[in-house]
Design a protein around this motif. Structure first.
Motif, PDB file in Angstrom:
ATOM      1  N   ARG A  57       0.477  -1.058  -0.123  1.00 15.95           N
ATOM      2  CA  ARG A  57      -0.265   0.042  -0.150  1.00 15.95           C
ATOM      3  C   ARG A  57       0.471   1.148   0.194  1.00 15.95           C
ATOM      4  NH1 ARG A  57      -4.885  -1.765  -1.099  1.00 15.95           N
ATOM      5  NH2 ARG A  57      -5.926  -3.358   0.188  1.00 15.95           N
ATOM      6  N   GLY A  59       2.133   3.178  -2.110  1.00 10.24           N
ATOM      7  CA  GLY A  59       1.720   4.414  -3.082  1.00 10.24           C
ATOM      8  C   GLY A  59       0.827   4.593  -2.420  1.00 10.24           C
ATOM      9  N   GLN A  60      -0.719   4.216  -2.391  1.00 13.68           N
ATOM     10  CA  GLN A  60      -1.279   4.315  -1.476  1.00 13.68           C
ATOM     11  C   GLN A  60      -1.396   5.464  -0.453  1.00 13.68           C
ATOM     12  OE1 GLN A  60      -3.073   1.132  -1.031  1.00 13.68           O
ATOM     13  NE2 GLN A  60      -4.865   2.112  -2.539  1.00 13.68           N
ATOM     14  N   ILE A  61      -0.181   4.544   0.400  1.00 18.39           N
ATOM     15  CA  ILE A  61       0.628   5.491   1.308  1.00 18.39           C
ATOM     16  C   ILE A  61       0.804   7.215   1.426  1.00 18.39           C
ATOM     17  CG2 ILE A  61       1.750   6.101   3.914  1.00 18.39           C
ATOM     18  CD1 ILE A  61       0.817   2.606   3.278  1.00 18.39           C
ATOM     19  N   ASP A  62       1.857   7.041   0.634  1.00 17.69           N
ATOM     20  CA  ASP A  62       2.408   8.467   0.100  1.00 17.69           C
ATOM     21  C   ASP A  62       1.297   9.122  -0.783  1.00 17.69           C
ATOM     22  OD1 ASP A  62       5.217   6.662   0.804  1.00 17.69           O
ATOM     23  OD2 ASP A  62       5.859   6.743  -1.725  1.00 17.69           O
ATOM     24  N   ALA A  63       0.416   9.233  -1.616  1.00 20.82           N
ATOM     25  CA  ALA A  63      -0.660   9.988  -2.495  1.00 20.82           C
ATOM     26  C   ALA A  63      -1.394  10.121  -0.468  1.00 20.82           C
ATOM     27  CB  ALA A  63      -1.681   8.737  -3.332  1.00 20.82           C
ATOM     28  N   LEU A  64      -1.475  10.487   0.109  1.00 23.37           N
ATOM     29  CA  LEU A  64      -2.274  10.493   0.757  1.00 23.37           C
ATOM     30  C   LEU A  64      -1.953  11.822   2.000  1.00 23.37           C
ATOM     31  CD1 LEU A  64      -4.456   7.759   2.297  1.00 23.37           C
ATOM     32  CD2 LEU A  64      -5.342   9.303   1.306  1.00 23.37           C
TER      33      LEU A  64
END
Length: 76
Positions: A57, A59-64
């Motif tokens: 996850r 990529g999602q963590i970085d995006a958030l």
């Protein structure tokens, strides 16, 4: 002197550091981590699960995080 038993979370942190900072594969990090064997079976599974889920996850963590920041984190 008493030796403290590492927590599953601290082992997961060390595993993530090995993968992200030292560029090791997760399998290599797992096999080289000396604290992993000191955990109970349930905690070993938990440490592996935390690590694998975080990597999956990331990529999602970085995006958030990017959305929440006023300015981007400088690249090293």
């Amino acid at each position: 002197m008493t030796m403290s038993i590492p927590s599953a979370r601290s082992v997961a942190f060390d595993l993530l550091a090995a993968v992200l900072r030292q560029k090791k594969s997760l399998d290599q990090a797992l096999s080289e981590n000396s604290n992993l064997g000191g955990l109970e079976v349930r905690d070993r599974g938990f440490a592996r699960s935390i690590t694998a889920t975080t990597l999956r996850r990331l990529g999602q963590i970085d995006a958030l995080i990017d959305i929440a920041l006023d300015r981007p984190i400088p690249q090293k």
